[in-house]
Structure formats: structure tokens, C-alpha cells
Design a protein around this motif. Structure first.
Motif, PDB file in Angstrom:
ATOM      1  N   GLU A  64     -17.799   8.593  22.558  1.00  0.00           N
ATOM      2  CA  GLU A  64     -17.082   9.510  23.441  1.00  0.00           C
ATOM      3  C   GLU A  64     -15.799   8.878  23.982  1.00  0.00           C
ATOM      4  O   GLU A  64     -14.768   9.551  24.101  1.00  0.00           O
ATOM      5  CB  GLU A  64     -18.004   9.928  24.585  1.00  0.00           C
ATOM      6  N   ARG A  65     -15.849   7.592  24.288  1.00  0.00           N
ATOM      7  CA  ARG A  65     -14.655   6.916  24.798  1.00  0.00           C
ATOM      8  C   ARG A  65     -13.579   6.802  23.723  1.00  0.00           C
ATOM      9  O   ARG A  65     -12.387   6.977  23.994  1.00  0.00           O
ATOM     10  CB  ARG A  65     -15.031   5.530  25.330  1.00  0.00           C
ATOM     11  N   ILE A  66     -13.998   6.509  22.486  1.00  0.00           N
ATOM     12  CA  ILE A  66     -13.021   6.443  21.394  1.00  0.00           C
ATOM     13  C   ILE A  66     -12.397   7.811  21.163  1.00  0.00           C
ATOM     14  O   ILE A  66     -11.180   7.950  21.004  1.00  0.00           O
ATOM     15  CB  ILE A  66     -13.680   5.926  20.097  1.00  0.00           C
ATOM     16  N   LEU A  67     -13.238   8.842  21.141  1.00  0.00           N
ATOM     17  CA  LEU A  67     -12.740  10.199  20.928  1.00  0.00           C
ATOM     18  C   LEU A  67     -11.763  10.589  22.024  1.00  0.00           C
ATOM     19  O   LEU A  67     -10.675  11.131  21.742  1.00  0.00           O
ATOM     20  CB  LEU A  67     -13.912  11.174  20.889  1.00  0.00           C
ATOM     21  N   LYS A  68     -12.091  10.288  23.268  1.00  0.00           N
ATOM     22  CA  LYS A  68     -11.205  10.588  24.395  1.00  0.00           C
ATOM     23  C   LYS A  68      -9.859   9.903  24.219  1.00  0.00           C
ATOM     24  O   LYS A  68      -8.801  10.486  24.486  1.00  0.00           O
ATOM     25  CB  LYS A  68     -11.863  10.127  25.694  1.00  0.00           C
ATOM     26  N   ASN A  69      -9.886   8.662  23.743  1.00  0.00           N
ATOM     27  CA  ASN A  69      -8.647   7.899  23.619  1.00  0.00           C
ATOM     28  C   ASN A  69      -7.956   8.088  22.274  1.00  0.00           C
ATOM     29  O   ASN A  69      -6.958   7.423  21.987  1.00  0.00           O
ATOM     30  CB  ASN A  69      -8.927   6.423  23.895  1.00  0.00           C
ATOM     31  N   SER A  70      -8.471   9.012  21.477  1.00  0.00           N
ATOM     32  CA  SER A  70      -7.787   9.438  20.253  1.00  0.00           C
ATOM     33  C   SER A  70      -6.960  10.691  20.487  1.00  0.00           C
ATOM     34  O   SER A  70      -6.272  11.159  19.578  1.00  0.00           O
ATOM     35  CB  SER A  70      -8.812   9.689  19.136  1.00  0.00           C
ATOM     36  N   GLU A  71      -7.056  11.245  21.676  1.00  0.00           N
ATOM     37  CA  GLU A  71      -6.314  12.450  22.045  1.00  0.00           C
ATOM     38  C   GLU A  71      -5.187  12.059  22.998  1.00  0.00           C
ATOM     39  O   GLU A  71      -5.450  11.452  24.053  1.00  0.00           O
ATOM     40  CB  GLU A  71      -7.238  13.453  22.741  1.00  0.00           C
ATOM     41  N   PRO A  72      -3.932  12.359  22.672  1.00  0.00           N
ATOM     42  CA  PRO A  72      -2.816  11.964  23.544  1.00  0.00           C
ATOM     43  C   PRO A  72      -2.958  12.450  24.977  1.00  0.00           C
ATOM     44  O   PRO A  72      -2.563  11.758  25.919  1.00  0.00           O
ATOM     45  CB  PRO A  72      -1.599  12.605  22.862  1.00  0.00           C
ATOM     46  N   GLU A  73      -3.562  13.615  25.169  1.00  0.00           N
ATOM     47  CA  GLU A  73      -3.663  14.187  26.511  1.00  0.00           C
ATOM     48  C   GLU A  73      -4.650  13.445  27.395  1.00  0.00           C
ATOM     49  O   GLU A  73      -4.561  13.506  28.631  1.00  0.00           O
ATOM     50  CB  GLU A  73      -4.066  15.672  26.433  1.00  0.00           C
ATOM     51  N   SER A  74      -5.614  12.735  26.802  1.00  0.00           N
ATOM     52  CA  SER A  74      -6.672  12.107  27.600  1.00  0.00           C
ATOM     53  C   SER A  74      -6.749  10.595  27.426  1.00  0.00           C
ATOM     54  O   SER A  74      -7.612   9.949  28.015  1.00  0.00           O
ATOM     55  CB  SER A  74      -8.033  12.725  27.248  1.00  0.00           C
ATOM     56  N   SER A  75      -5.867  10.021  26.627  1.00  0.00           N
ATOM     57  CA  SER A  75      -5.940   8.578  26.374  1.00  0.00           C
ATOM     58  C   SER A  75      -5.356   7.793  27.544  1.00  0.00           C
ATOM     59  O   SER A  75      -4.554   8.292  28.332  1.00  0.00           O
ATOM     60  CB  SER A  75      -5.205   8.218  25.088  1.00  0.00           C
TER      61      SER A  75
END
Length: 393
Positions: A64-75
Motif C-alpha cells: 500500500e505504501r509503494i502504491l501510494k508513492n507511485s501516484e504523483p498526487e499522494s507521493s
């Protein structure tokens, strides 16, 4: 001793068998694959023996943390920095676990090749220079294992104006070119990519590109609807029906009509794309399984569209999507003149291919061989792929 060379065909470096570990963690974010491979030779004279293969899943919180930080809006810069080091520790643990389970002494391993975890890939930006970012620091990993590590394989190609992807075609050309059969190699990871190998194909004639999503959209929809991480066997899609109108709308995405070379990832097929797809499906009155069936058919049709012009005699499929019966049967139906094989029918575990590939790319880098493929990526020259990190003494 490793040495930089100019002539791989005559160098004694290629007469000695090396034990190399390849690591792959892909767009699906399902974990890290570890392949232990013995290698000798170079290019299309490469000899490969796979000693072991293990896959270590990411804990759900890490995924979940990797996925979150793969999105420009949430990284977050601070969290990306932490993950960059943390993943090196995860990779080191996966390597040690694989060696322990298969009775391999770490001291007998000559080298590790690590793809790293892609969190952003934009080879054709509208503003600024092209860029790509894979985390899981190779220098940290080298020090944790006490073994040389080759990583960061994409940036050199991008520096020469290339896409930096796909990277598997060098391995495909070396291992699967046939003197009398037109072949296409298809890898079904998060993103689908193909390598086109006409009969007797020379290295400079290889063509390859990302066709679009393979599992990344399907997996995200499964998580969105029922908390599953993937559609096992395509069984959820089998319960639904494909909505032709929605499929037509999805296939109108501009990426599918771009000419090669091209590559893609979560910068296009991300959580926003999935949320909009799910919302559009619900607006049309579709069930959850209908929406997943339609997304699965998107994978099939985008691949068929990309492959059919190559008129292959044989399509050889690898990656997690090879276990999805709906995708595999759809490819056979969409390419009736082509024999569709799993990579397993050619003696290699289809789940292990990409990890094996990065063992090969690291091995070639350490012997001074430039494995960049301008015909694949559009680069202005043959890039030397990989940054080499040695452990401290």
C-alpha cells in the motif's frame, strides 16, 4: 575476476560459469522474485541453468505504501527516500531466504542484478526531461549482501533519448530467436510487453514495446471490488460478460495507437484510470464481474492488435497473466493462425522469466557488454545498461 572487455566472443571471462541472482519486483506490486542462475557465454551464445526460483510477497502494508508513492498526487519525498532503503533490506532478506531454502551458500554467488521497484516512468513528458525512477538502492543492497550488485538499468537508455523500456528483449533475442520460425515473446506482468523476433533475427532488428495493461487494471479492480489482489485463473471475469461499448471506449485510449517505440506504466493506467473505469461501468449498469471481464478483454484485444501485424508462427507467453485462463484463451481465439505457448513449454518457469532476465543483464554489464537495444527503445545509440555497486571491504 570481472573485467571490462571489448570482444565478448574471445574474452576468457565468458568461459567461466558464474552464479548470478536476478531480482524483479514489477508493476503488479505483488512482491520480489528471486532467480538463482548459472551463466556462461554471451549474446546468442549464452548458456543458462536455473538453479532456484522463489517469490516473496510484499506485506500488504508495504504494498500500500509503494502504491501510494507511485501516484504523483499522494507521493512523499521523505517516504520515497525511506522506501528506497527499506526495499533494499526487503530484497536482501528475499535473497538470503531463497539461498537458504535451496541450499545455496551466499559466498558462492558472484553477482546480483536488481531491477528495483518502478514508482514513476515518463520517457515522453510534455514538460521537462524524460525520467524514470526505480527504488531499492543497489549500493545498500550490495553492502547488505557483501556481493556486487548491478541496478538502475533504465536511465542510460533514457539519457540517449530512448524509452528505457522494455528491458527483456535482449534476453528474448539471445534465448528464443529461431532460424525458421517467426516468434513473438509476450510477458504478462502489470504491463504487457512484446518482443518481435522474425526468423533468423539479428540483434539490431529486434522490435519490442509495451502493448498496454496486462494485470495492473484487473488487479486494481479486484482490490476495489472485493479486496483480492488478483483474479485467480480469470474465474471472476468468467462470471461476467464483456460490455462491447465500454470496451470500445477503453480501446480508444491514445496509447494504443501510438507507434513503437513506446512504453507505459502506472503513470497512465493508475488508480484514477481504474476509478473512472469502475464508475463508468456502474453507470452502464454493469456488475463487478462484467467490469473485470471487460478489463480482461481490454488486455486481450490490445495485445492482439499489437501482435497481429507481426504474423507470428508462435506466441510464447510468460508472467503472472499466463495463469489467467480468460487471457490465454482470448489470445488463442484472437490469433487463430498462431500457436500460443506458455514459456513452461520451452523449459523456463513463466513466473521466473523477468528475474532471470535481470541476472543476464547484470552478468553482461559486469563483463562490459552494452545490452541496450536502440531498435527497441528508440535510443540514439546502444546504451550500457546498469550501474555497478561494490560492497565495502
Amino acid at each position: 575476476m570481472w573485467q571490462r572487455i571489448d570482444s565478448p566472443e574471445t574474452s576468457p571471462s565468458f568461459t567461466k560459469k558464474r552464479t548470478v541472482i536476478g531480482l524483479m519486483s514489477g508493476t503488479s506490486l505483488d512482491g520480489v522474485d528471486v532467480a538463482v542462475v548459472q551463466l556462461r557465454g554471451s549474446g546468442n551464445q549464452l548458456e543458462i541453468t536455473v538453479q532456484a526460483f522463489e517469490s516473496s510477497p510484499y506485506p500488504s502494508s508495504l504494498r500500500e505504501r509503494i502504491l501510494k508513492n507511485s501516484e504523483p498526487e499522494s507521493s512523499s519525498v521523505s517516504e520515497l527516500s525511506t522506501l528506497n532503503t527499506e526495499l533494499a533490506h526487503v530484497y536482501a532478506a528475499a535473497v538470503k531466504n531463497a539461498c537458504l531454502r535451496h541450499g545455496i551458500e551466499l559466498k558462492d554467488v558472484d553477482l546480483v542484478g536488481s531491477h528495483g521497484q518502478t514508482v514513476y516512468h515518463d520517457p515522453r513528458p510534455t514538460i521537462g526531461p524524460a525520467s524514470t525512477l526505480q527504488i531499492g538502492d543497489s549500493a545498500v543492497l550490495s553492502h547488505l549482501l557483501g556481493i556486487p550488485v548491478v541496478g538502475d538499468f533504465r536511465n542510460a537508455d533514457i539519457a540517449l533519448g530512448g524509452q528505457g523500456a522494455p528491458l527483456v528483449p535482449y534476453f528474448d533475442w539471445a534465448m528464443f530467436t529461431s532460424p525458421d520460425e517467426n516468434r513473438v515473446l509476450l510477458n504478462l506482468g502489470g504491463i504487457a510487453n512484446i518482443t518481435i523476433l522474425p526468423a533468423g533475427c539479428r540483434q539490431e532488428d529486434v522490435l519490442a514495446f509495451d502493448t498496454g495493461p496486462a494485470n495492473v487494471v484487473i488487479d486494481a479492480l479486484m482490490t476495489h471490488f472485493n479486496g483480492a489482489t488478483f483474479d485467480a485463473g480469470g474465474n471472476f471475469a468468467k462470471k461476467g460478460r464483456v460490455d462491447a461499448a465500454l470496451l470500445s471506449q477503453l480501446l480508444a485510449h491514445p496509447y494504443f495507437d501510438l507507434p513503437a517505440p513506446k512504453s507505459t506504466g502506472r503513470e497512465l493506467f493508475n488508480s484514477t484510470y481504474v476509478a473512472e473505469l469502475a464508475a463508468e461501468g456502474k453507470k452502464r449498469g454493469l456488475s463487478d464481474s462484467d467490469i473485470v471481464a471487460t478489463a480482461t478483454e481490454l488486455t486481450v484485444q490490445s495485445i492482439v492488435k499489437a501482435v497481429v501485424g507481426a504474423a507470428p508462427d508462435r506466441l510464447i507467453v510468460s508472467g503472472g497473466g499466463v495463469h489467467n485462463d480468460v487471457i490465454m484463451s482470448g489470445l488463442s481465439e484472437g490469433l487463430p493462425r498462431t500457436k500460443v505457448d506458455s514459456l513452461a513449454q520451452h523449459g523456463i518457469n513463466p513466473d521466473a522469466k523477468e528475474a532471470i532476465c535481470f541476472a543476464v543483464l547484470a552478468y553482461e554489464a559486469m563483463n562490459g557488454v552494452s545490452t541496450g537495444m536502440p531498435s527497441v527503445t528508440g535510443a540514439s545509440g546502444r546504451a550500457f545498461l546498469g550501474k555497478i555497486c561494490f560492497p565495502g571491504k
